[in-house]
Scaffold this motif. Structure first.
Motif, PDB file in Angstrom:
ATOM      1  N   ASP A  31     -21.647  15.287  46.199  1.00 33.66           N
ATOM      2  CA  ASP A  31     -21.867  16.289  47.246  1.00 33.66           C
ATOM      3  C   ASP A  31     -23.074  15.966  48.114  1.00 33.66           C
ATOM      4  OD1 ASP A  31     -19.729  18.144  46.707  1.00 33.66           O
ATOM      5  OD2 ASP A  31     -20.795  18.687  44.871  1.00 33.66           O
ATOM      6  N   GLU A  32     -24.006  15.177  47.572  1.00 31.60           N
ATOM      7  CA  GLU A  32     -25.222  14.850  48.317  1.00 31.60           C
ATOM      8  C   GLU A  32     -25.572  13.376  48.136  1.00 31.60           C
ATOM      9  OE1 GLU A  32     -28.177  17.515  46.857  1.00 31.60           O
ATOM     10  OE2 GLU A  32     -27.302  19.279  47.822  1.00 31.60           O
ATOM     11  N   PRO A  33     -24.705  12.468  48.570  1.00 35.40           N
ATOM     12  CA  PRO A  33     -25.018  11.040  48.410  1.00 35.40           C
ATOM     13  C   PRO A  33     -26.185  10.643  49.303  1.00 35.40           C
ATOM     14  CG  PRO A  33     -23.063  11.333  49.766  1.00 35.40           C
ATOM     15  CD  PRO A  33     -23.420  12.693  49.235  1.00 35.40           C
ATOM     16  N   PRO A  34     -27.120   9.858  48.795  1.00 37.94           N
ATOM     17  CA  PRO A  34     -28.256   9.434  49.622  1.00 37.94           C
ATOM     18  C   PRO A  34     -27.791   8.567  50.785  1.00 37.94           C
ATOM     19  CG  PRO A  34     -28.210   8.240  47.542  1.00 37.94           C
ATOM     20  CD  PRO A  34     -27.183   9.312  47.433  1.00 37.94           C
ATOM     21  N   LEU A  35     -28.502   8.658  51.884  1.00 39.36           N
ATOM     22  CA  LEU A  35     -28.110   7.926  53.086  1.00 39.36           C
ATOM     23  C   LEU A  35     -28.095   6.420  52.855  1.00 39.36           C
ATOM     24  CD1 LEU A  35     -30.064   9.929  55.823  1.00 39.36           C
ATOM     25  CD2 LEU A  35     -27.615  10.042  55.290  1.00 39.36           C
ATOM     26  N   GLN A  36     -28.999   5.941  52.019  1.00 30.72           N
ATOM     27  CA  GLN A  36     -29.112   4.505  51.802  1.00 30.72           C
ATOM     28  C   GLN A  36     -28.309   4.023  50.596  1.00 30.72           C
ATOM     29  OE1 GLN A  36     -30.658   2.526  54.002  1.00 30.72           O
ATOM     30  NE2 GLN A  36     -30.989   4.405  55.182  1.00 30.72           N
ATOM     31  N   PHE A  37     -27.423   4.870  50.059  1.00 32.64           N
ATOM     32  CA  PHE A  37     -26.697   4.481  48.857  1.00 32.64           C
ATOM     33  C   PHE A  37     -25.782   3.287  49.131  1.00 32.64           C
ATOM     34  CE2 PHE A  37     -22.729   4.867  46.342  1.00 32.64           C
ATOM     35  CZ  PHE A  37     -23.254   4.516  45.110  1.00 32.64           C
ATOM     36  N   ASN A  51     -10.681  17.725  38.130  1.00 30.06           N
ATOM     37  CA  ASN A  51     -11.304  18.897  38.750  1.00 30.06           C
ATOM     38  C   ASN A  51     -11.005  18.872  40.248  1.00 30.06           C
ATOM     39  OD1 ASN A  51     -12.870  20.972  39.697  1.00 30.06           O
ATOM     40  ND2 ASN A  51     -14.810  20.208  38.868  1.00 30.06           N
ATOM     41  N   ALA A  52     -10.038  19.687  40.666  1.00 32.44           N
ATOM     42  CA  ALA A  52      -9.606  19.665  42.065  1.00 32.44           C
ATOM     43  C   ALA A  52     -10.734  20.034  43.019  1.00 32.44           C
ATOM     44  CB  ALA A  52      -8.422  20.615  42.258  1.00 32.44           C
ATOM     45  N   ASP A  53     -11.681  20.847  42.568  1.00 31.52           N
ATOM     46  CA  ASP A  53     -12.775  21.269  43.448  1.00 31.52           C
ATOM     47  C   ASP A  53     -13.667  20.104  43.859  1.00 31.52           C
ATOM     48  OD1 ASP A  53     -11.885  23.870  43.306  1.00 31.52           O
ATOM     49  OD2 ASP A  53     -13.257  24.438  41.690  1.00 31.52           O
ATOM     50  N   SER A  54     -13.728  19.062  43.033  1.00 30.03           N
ATOM     51  CA  SER A  54     -14.607  17.929  43.336  1.00 30.03           C
ATOM     52  C   SER A  54     -13.910  16.833  44.131  1.00 30.03           C
ATOM     53  CB  SER A  54     -15.157  17.330  42.034  1.00 30.03           C
ATOM     54  OG  SER A  54     -14.117  16.693  41.305  1.00 30.03           O
ATOM     55  N   LEU A  55     -12.603  16.954  44.339  1.00 29.71           N
ATOM     56  CA  LEU A  55     -11.854  15.865  44.965  1.00 29.71           C
ATOM     57  C   LEU A  55     -12.246  15.597  46.416  1.00 29.71           C
ATOM     58  CD1 LEU A  55      -8.322  16.406  43.400  1.00 29.71           C
ATOM     59  CD2 LEU A  55     -10.091  14.761  42.758  1.00 29.71           C
ATOM     60  N   PRO A  56     -12.481  16.620  47.257  1.00 28.18           N
ATOM     61  CA  PRO A  56     -12.922  16.305  48.624  1.00 28.18           C
ATOM     62  C   PRO A  56     -14.214  15.489  48.656  1.00 28.18           C
ATOM     63  CG  PRO A  56     -12.177  18.576  48.500  1.00 28.18           C
ATOM     64  CD  PRO A  56     -12.228  18.069  47.086  1.00 28.18           C
ATOM     65  N   LYS A 100      -4.734  10.291  34.358  1.00 24.96           N
ATOM     66  CA  LYS A 100      -3.609  10.942  33.703  1.00 24.96           C
ATOM     67  C   LYS A 100      -3.463  12.309  34.361  1.00 24.96           C
ATOM     68  CE  LYS A 100      -2.202  13.452  29.638  1.00 24.96           C
ATOM     69  NZ  LYS A 100      -2.631  14.017  28.344  1.00 24.96           N
ATOM     70  N   ARG A 101      -2.297  12.589  34.892  1.00 27.59           N
ATOM     71  CA  ARG A 101      -2.100  13.871  35.575  1.00 27.59           C
ATOM     72  C   ARG A 101      -2.043  14.990  34.543  1.00 27.59           C
ATOM     73  NH1 ARG A 101       0.980  13.358  41.262  1.00 27.59           N
ATOM     74  NH2 ARG A 101       1.001  11.093  41.467  1.00 27.59           N
ATOM     75  N   ARG A 102      -3.005  15.905  34.655  1.00 27.95           N
ATOM     76  CA  ARG A 102      -3.082  17.036  33.735  1.00 27.95           C
ATOM     77  C   ARG A 102      -2.660  18.341  34.395  1.00 27.95           C
ATOM     78  NH1 ARG A 102      -7.191  13.483  32.593  1.00 27.95           N
ATOM     79  NH2 ARG A 102      -7.499  12.979  30.391  1.00 27.95           N
ATOM     80  N   HIS A 103      -2.854  18.418  35.722  1.00 28.29           N
ATOM     81  CA  HIS A 103      -2.559  19.651  36.444  1.00 28.29           C
ATOM     82  C   HIS A 103      -1.879  19.306  37.766  1.00 28.29           C
ATOM     83  CE1 HIS A 103      -5.401  21.410  33.610  1.00 28.29           C
ATOM     84  NE2 HIS A 103      -6.291  20.532  34.011  1.00 28.29           N
ATOM     85  N   GLU A 104      -1.061  20.218  38.253  1.00 27.37           N
ATOM     86  CA  GLU A 104      -0.424  20.017  39.554  1.00 27.37           C
ATOM     87  C   GLU A 104      -1.451  19.927  40.671  1.00 27.37           C
ATOM     88  OE1 GLU A 104       2.434  23.049  40.225  1.00 27.37           O
ATOM     89  OE2 GLU A 104       3.773  22.413  38.594  1.00 27.37           O
ATOM     90  N   SER A 105      -2.609  20.567  40.469  1.00 30.09           N
ATOM     91  CA  SER A 105      -3.638  20.574  41.511  1.00 30.09           C
ATOM     92  C   SER A 105      -4.188  19.184  41.804  1.00 30.09           C
ATOM     93  CB  SER A 105      -4.789  21.502  41.110  1.00 30.09           C
ATOM     94  OG  SER A 105      -5.395  21.062  39.899  1.00 30.09           O
ATOM     95  N   GLU A 106      -3.993  18.235  40.876  1.00 35.00           N
ATOM     96  CA  GLU A 106      -4.502  16.883  41.097  1.00 35.00           C
ATOM     97  C   GLU A 106      -3.767  16.166  42.222  1.00 35.00           C
ATOM     98  OE1 GLU A 106      -5.665  14.547  37.469  1.00 35.00           O
ATOM     99  OE2 GLU A 106      -4.702  16.222  36.446  1.00 35.00           O
ATOM    100  N   PHE A 154      -4.127  12.664  46.254  1.00 35.97           N
ATOM    101  CA  PHE A 154      -3.323  11.689  46.996  1.00 35.97           C
ATOM    102  C   PHE A 154      -3.186  12.098  48.460  1.00 35.97           C
ATOM    103  CE2 PHE A 154      -2.061  11.653  42.540  1.00 35.97           C
ATOM    104  CZ  PHE A 154      -2.304  10.323  42.230  1.00 35.97           C
ATOM    105  N   ASP A 155      -3.122  13.395  48.719  1.00 32.43           N
ATOM    106  CA  ASP A 155      -3.092  13.866  50.108  1.00 32.43           C
ATOM    107  C   ASP A 155      -4.400  13.530  50.819  1.00 32.43           C
ATOM    108  OD1 ASP A 155      -0.567  14.934  49.653  1.00 32.43           O
ATOM    109  OD2 ASP A 155      -1.363  16.907  49.096  1.00 32.43           O
ATOM    110  N   LEU A 156      -5.509  13.731  50.123  1.00 36.31           N
ATOM    111  CA  LEU A 156      -6.812  13.436  50.717  1.00 36.31           C
ATOM    112  C   LEU A 156      -6.976  11.935  50.969  1.00 36.31           C
ATOM    113  CD1 LEU A 156      -9.031  15.817  48.540  1.00 36.31           C
ATOM    114  CD2 LEU A 156      -8.560  16.068  50.985  1.00 36.31           C
ATOM    115  N   MET A 157      -6.503  11.117  50.043  1.00 35.71           N
ATOM    116  CA  MET A 157      -6.601   9.666  50.231  1.00 35.71           C
ATOM    117  C   MET A 157      -5.755   9.210  51.418  1.00 35.71           C
ATOM    118  SD  MET A 157      -8.744   8.341  48.064  1.00 35.71           S
ATOM    119  CE  MET A 157      -8.371   6.610  47.716  1.00 35.71           C
ATOM    120  N   GLN A 158      -4.589   9.801  51.585  1.00 33.36           N
ATOM    121  CA  GLN A 158      -3.748   9.454  52.727  1.00 33.36           C
ATOM    122  C   GLN A 158      -4.409   9.886  54.031  1.00 33.36           C
ATOM    123  OE1 GLN A 158       0.182  11.174  52.625  1.00 33.36           O
ATOM    124  NE2 GLN A 158       0.950   9.843  54.240  1.00 33.36           N
TER     125      GLN A 158
END
Length: 312
Positions: A211-217, A233-238, A261-267, A271-275
């Motif tokens: 959520d807060e990657p350093p600028l110089q990372f 954890n779908a909340d962390s995917l974005p 390993k797909r554990r929940h449909e929310s995962e 793939f939508d975000l990656m596309q």
């Protein structure tokens, strides 16, 4: 010496009664008839052996840690020594255990066969040593191409660090940067101290909050990004996809290897975000043993930026 048998495993302990308070003891759990755990795709043990941290009777309890010793199939001699925690923090396990309200028994932490991190280790080992057609050709080409400068790899959500450490233990001339939240740094550093790396290879660690990657990372070139068991954890995917996007914008030829390993449909949102972030890729899978003669299907996706794919 004492030994206890269960349906899947054998528990051994060794303490000298006359010196029980002076000499440390350990507990070991292993599969019945197992002398070592070899990470072969067709013979992955359901129960992964483990040893407790040393303890003394009558003193403070042992650290809540368990040591795994995993033999790489390609060498039959090289061994990964990986410590993981036995508490409830899912960030510091080899096997991703969902959080619970009460501590889980030790046997739960020995069934690591379903973990995407182990699948990544086995798949990388197969790809590095295979002379046949690879299931993920782009990854195979990267790992087999002649190198001048070392291959640069970054692992996101490294947990106890097993995948990145394994890569540097299997591949010559490889520099791996493990990243995760500060809570895992202690267990990662312990595992780095146990690592036996290949010639000219190295592993380091850096804290990273998606959520807060350093600028110089990671401003230097990246060839490979490793992600294992980070989509539950779908909340962390974005935030995860945002970090992947930033890293591949600065290193457009980098490959991203995602094991899950797909554990929940929310995962599926991953793939939508990656596309949407213009990633395209290849897919493979691996069956890992589960209880009751079942198998868990682990997906392995090898991504790269569409812009680089088109230009290449």
């Amino acid at each position: 010496m004492a030994s206890w048998l269960a349906s899947d495993c054998c528990l051994n302990g060794s303490i000298l009664p006359e010196h029980a308070e002076q000499h440390p003891g350990v507990l070991e759990i292993r599969g019945k008839g197992t002398t070592k755990d070899t990470m072969e795709a067709n013979a992955i043990p359901l129960v992964i052996s483990g040893c407790s941290a040393p303890f003394r009777l009558g003193s403070e309890p042992a650290e809540k840690l368990i040591l795994r010793e995993l033999t790489l199939a390609s060498s039959h001699t090289a061994t990964l020594r990986i410590w993981e925690e036995t508490g409830n923090s899912i960030a510091r396990h080899i096997w991703l255990v969902p959080p619970t309200k009460t501590p889980e028994p030790i046997s739960h932490h020995c069934r690591v066969g379903r973990d995407a991190a182990l699948a990544s280790v086995i798949f990388l080992d197969q790809t590095i040593t295979s002379e046949t057609t690879a299931r993920l050709p782009a990854l195979s080409k990267l790992l087999h191409q002649p190198r001048g400068p070392p291959l640069q790899a970054v692992e996101l959500g490294a947990g106890c660090g097993i995948v990145g450490i394994a890569l540097a233990s299997m591949l010559d001339s490889c520099e791996v940067l493990l990243t995760d939240l500060p809570e895992v740094e202690e267990i990662v550093q312990r595992n780095l101290a146990e690592a036996h790396l290949k010639k000219s290879s190295s592993v380091s660690y850096q804290n990273l909050d998606w959520d807060e990657p350093p600028l110089q990372f990671c401003r230097k070139r990246i060839d490979l990004i490793l992600v294992s068991d980070c989509t539950y954890n779908a909340d962390s995917l974005p935030a995860l996809v945002s970090v992947l996007d930033k890293l591949t914008r600065s290193s457009p030829e980098a490959l991203v290897l995602v094991a899950l390993k797909r554990r929940h449909e929310s995962e599926a949102v991953f793939f939508d975000l990656m596309q949407s972030a213009e990633f395209t890729g290849e897919q493979a899978s691996m069956d890992m043993p589960a209880q009751n003669d079942q198998v868990d299907k682990i997906e392995l996706h090898c991504y790269r930026k569409v812009t680089c794919h088109r230009s290449g």
